[in-house]
Scaffold this motif. Structure first.
Motif, PDB file in Angstrom:
ATOM      1  N   LEU A  27      -4.170   4.431  13.699  1.00 26.63           N
ATOM      2  CA  LEU A  27      -3.351   4.906  14.666  1.00 26.63           C
ATOM      3  C   LEU A  27      -3.054   6.341  14.318  1.00 26.63           C
ATOM      4  N   PRO A  28      -2.502   7.060  15.329  1.00 27.40           N
ATOM      5  CA  PRO A  28      -1.822   8.507  15.027  1.00 27.40           C
ATOM      6  C   PRO A  28      -0.699   8.468  13.989  1.00 27.40           C
ATOM      7  N   GLY A  29      -0.936   9.693  13.098  1.00 25.23           N
ATOM      8  CA  GLY A  29      -0.065   9.712  11.883  1.00 25.23           C
ATOM      9  C   GLY A  29      -0.200   9.015  10.934  1.00 25.23           C
ATOM     10  N   ALA A  30      -1.410   8.243  10.812  1.00 28.16           N
ATOM     11  CA  ALA A  30      -1.678   7.475   9.716  1.00 28.16           C
ATOM     12  C   ALA A  30      -1.876   8.027   8.244  1.00 28.16           C
ATOM     13  N   ASP A  31      -2.434   9.336   8.583  1.00 29.24           N
ATOM     14  CA  ASP A  31      -2.877   9.987   7.405  1.00 29.24           C
ATOM     15  C   ASP A  31      -1.678  10.685   6.761  1.00 29.24           C
ATOM     16  N   ASP A  32      -0.486  10.795   7.518  1.00 29.37           N
ATOM     17  CA  ASP A  32       0.734  10.984   6.690  1.00 29.37           C
ATOM     18  C   ASP A  32       1.217   9.807   5.881  1.00 29.37           C
ATOM     19  N   LEU A  33       0.849   8.855   5.746  1.00 36.43           N
ATOM     20  CA  LEU A  33       1.465   7.866   4.951  1.00 36.43           C
ATOM     21  C   LEU A  33       0.523   7.548   3.902  1.00 36.43           C
ATOM     22  N   ARG A  34       1.329   7.188   2.644  1.00 33.86           N
ATOM     23  CA  ARG A  34       0.537   6.526   1.620  1.00 33.86           C
ATOM     24  C   ARG A  34       0.298   5.287   1.427  1.00 33.86           C
ATOM     25  N   TRP A  35      -0.849   4.841   1.769  1.00 31.78           N
ATOM     26  CA  TRP A  35      -1.339   3.381   1.982  1.00 31.78           C
ATOM     27  C   TRP A  35      -1.500   2.787   0.536  1.00 31.78           C
ATOM     28  N   SER A  36      -1.070   1.620   0.377  1.00 28.74           N
ATOM     29  CA  SER A  36      -1.247   0.796  -0.986  1.00 28.74           C
ATOM     30  C   SER A  36      -2.424   0.246  -0.770  1.00 28.74           C
ATOM     31  N   THR A  37      -3.020  -0.332  -2.009  1.00 27.66           N
ATOM     32  CA  THR A  37      -4.237  -0.811  -2.221  1.00 27.66           C
ATOM     33  C   THR A  37      -4.446  -2.104  -2.476  1.00 27.66           C
ATOM     34  N   PRO A  38      -5.517  -3.137  -2.153  1.00 28.48           N
ATOM     35  CA  PRO A  38      -5.270  -4.641  -2.486  1.00 28.48           C
ATOM     36  C   PRO A  38      -4.879  -4.804  -3.727  1.00 28.48           C
ATOM     37  N   PRO A 116      19.784  -7.423 -17.110  1.00 29.36           N
ATOM     38  CA  PRO A 116      20.653  -6.970 -16.266  1.00 29.36           C
ATOM     39  C   PRO A 116      20.004  -6.641 -14.822  1.00 29.36           C
ATOM     40  N   MET A 117      20.543  -7.819 -14.052  1.00 35.00           N
ATOM     41  CA  MET A 117      19.804  -7.472 -12.674  1.00 35.00           C
ATOM     42  C   MET A 117      20.740  -6.846 -11.794  1.00 35.00           C
ATOM     43  N   ASP A 118      20.084  -5.986 -10.774  1.00 38.44           N
ATOM     44  CA  ASP A 118      20.933  -5.227  -9.552  1.00 38.44           C
ATOM     45  C   ASP A 118      21.695  -6.292  -9.015  1.00 38.44           C
ATOM     46  N   GLU A 119      22.527  -5.803  -8.018  1.00 37.88           N
ATOM     47  CA  GLU A 119      23.220  -6.536  -7.230  1.00 37.88           C
ATOM     48  C   GLU A 119      22.340  -7.408  -6.186  1.00 37.88           C
ATOM     49  N   HIS A 120      22.846  -8.734  -6.077  1.00 33.81           N
ATOM     50  CA  HIS A 120      21.944  -9.791  -5.135  1.00 33.81           C
ATOM     51  C   HIS A 120      21.977  -9.257  -3.832  1.00 33.81           C
ATOM     52  N   ARG A 121      20.587  -9.357  -3.420  1.00 35.77           N
ATOM     53  CA  ARG A 121      20.425  -9.198  -1.952  1.00 35.77           C
ATOM     54  C   ARG A 121      19.882 -10.161  -1.215  1.00 35.77           C
ATOM     55  N   ARG A 122      19.931 -10.206   0.005  1.00 36.19           N
ATOM     56  CA  ARG A 122      19.238 -11.407   0.850  1.00 36.19           C
ATOM     57  C   ARG A 122      17.687 -11.317   0.627  1.00 36.19           C
ATOM     58  N   TYR A 123      16.940 -12.215   0.404  1.00 28.76           N
ATOM     59  CA  TYR A 123      15.503 -11.921   0.284  1.00 28.76           C
ATOM     60  C   TYR A 123      14.759 -11.635   1.245  1.00 28.76           C
ATOM     61  N   GLN A 124      13.834 -10.873   1.377  1.00 30.43           N
ATOM     62  CA  GLN A 124      13.112 -10.575   2.636  1.00 30.43           C
ATOM     63  C   GLN A 124      11.631 -10.669   2.316  1.00 30.43           C
ATOM     64  N   ALA A 125      10.877 -11.748   2.459  1.00 36.64           N
ATOM     65  CA  ALA A 125       9.477 -11.785   2.187  1.00 36.64           C
ATOM     66  C   ALA A 125       8.795 -10.469   2.856  1.00 36.64           C
ATOM     67  N   HIS A 126       8.000  -9.843   1.925  1.00 37.19           N
ATOM     68  CA  HIS A 126       7.402  -8.665   2.523  1.00 37.19           C
ATOM     69  C   HIS A 126       6.240  -8.368   1.330  1.00 37.19           C
ATOM     70  N   LEU A 127       5.169  -7.678   1.911  1.00 39.92           N
ATOM     71  CA  LEU A 127       4.082  -7.210   1.130  1.00 39.92           C
ATOM     72  C   LEU A 127       3.988  -5.737   1.635  1.00 39.92           C
ATOM     73  N   THR A 128       4.332  -4.823   0.818  1.00 36.19           N
ATOM     74  CA  THR A 128       4.222  -3.467   1.109  1.00 36.19           C
ATOM     75  C   THR A 128       2.927  -2.814   1.371  1.00 36.19           C
ATOM     76  N   ILE A 129       2.689  -2.222   2.529  1.00 35.94           N
ATOM     77  CA  ILE A 129       1.032  -1.709   2.603  1.00 35.94           C
ATOM     78  C   ILE A 129       1.396  -0.129   2.609  1.00 35.94           C
ATOM     79  N   ALA A 130       2.447   0.643   3.113  1.00 40.00           N
ATOM     80  CA  ALA A 130       2.377   1.846   3.104  1.00 40.00           C
ATOM     81  C   ALA A 130       3.943   2.268   2.777  1.00 40.00           C
ATOM     82  N   ARG A 131       3.667   3.735   2.500  1.00 42.48           N
ATOM     83  CA  ARG A 131       5.002   4.550   2.230  1.00 42.48           C
ATOM     84  C   ARG A 131       4.970   5.739   2.812  1.00 42.48           C
ATOM     85  N   ALA A 132       6.178   6.253   3.295  1.00 45.49           N
ATOM     86  CA  ALA A 132       6.133   7.681   3.958  1.00 45.49           C
ATOM     87  C   ALA A 132       6.930   8.496   2.958  1.00 45.49           C
TER      88      ALA A 132
END
Length: 187
Positions: A27-38, A116-132
């Motif tokens: 997709l356009p702009g994909a080269d600007d993202l840092r893609w994680s690996t398996p 010492p855990m950070d503040e509890h947040r609502r859990y969101q199931a996710h597998l990170t594939i890229a970061r900007a």
């Protein structure tokens, strides 16, 4: 050491995610993202941050109990989403209630072990594939993931993972993950 608990998808599920990521990378702009690996694809349950070595025996014992109280369940990679304008992820479907419960049990185990855990947040199931690196419009990627459906697989283990952050600021360097503990669910 920097630790978190996770569910690690099997190779077939990682292959499915890999095919979806390959399509997104065209997709356009994909080269600007840092893609994680398996090697870095996982469903984080409870992030602990830096954990003192002296807490590890108790943490292992409590995570073992949490795993034993949780029955195996089915999960599959499903759809996608974003956290703001910086993180792109693939979601999950199937045993989401069981996954949330395992996340809560992992969090509670860490707290009871003295982490010492950070503040509890609502859990969101996710597998990170890229970061900007900078704010990016991730909506086209999320739209492209709308029809993504992986095959079901059985979650049968809880993993304790060490995150080794990159050193020296090398461009493109990624964290390395090392499983330092694993427990079978329901046994």
């Amino acid at each position: 050491m920097r630790l978190f608990t996770a569910v690690l998808p099997p190779p077939a599920a990682l292959d499915e995610v890999g095919r979806a990521v390959d399509r997104l990378r065209s997709l356009p702009g994909a080269d600007d993202l840092r893609w994680s690996t398996p090697e870095g694809w996982h469903y984080t349950l409870a992030f602990m941050g830096e954990v003192e070595d002296r807490l590890l025996p108790e943490l292992h014992e409590r995570l073992s109990r949490a795993a034993h109280r949780s029955a195996p369940f089915a999960l599959r990679a499903h759809g996608g989403g974003r956290f703001g304008k910086r993180a792109l992820w693939i979601g999950a479907a199937g045993g989401l209630d069981e996954l949330r419960l395992l996340a809560e049990r992992s969090d509670a185990a860490a707290r009871r072990a003295g982490v010492p855990m950070d503040e509890h947040r609502r859990y969101q199931a996710h597998l990170t594939i890229a970061r900007a690196r900078f704010d990016a419009d991730l909506r086209p990627y999320v739209t492209a993931l709308e029809g993504f459906e992986g095959e079901p697989w059985e979650v049968a283990r809880l993993a304790l993972v060490r995150s080794n952050l990159p050193r020296g600021g090398a461009p493109g360097a990624r964290p390395r993950y090392e499983t330092v503990g694993e427990w079978e669910l329901g046994r």
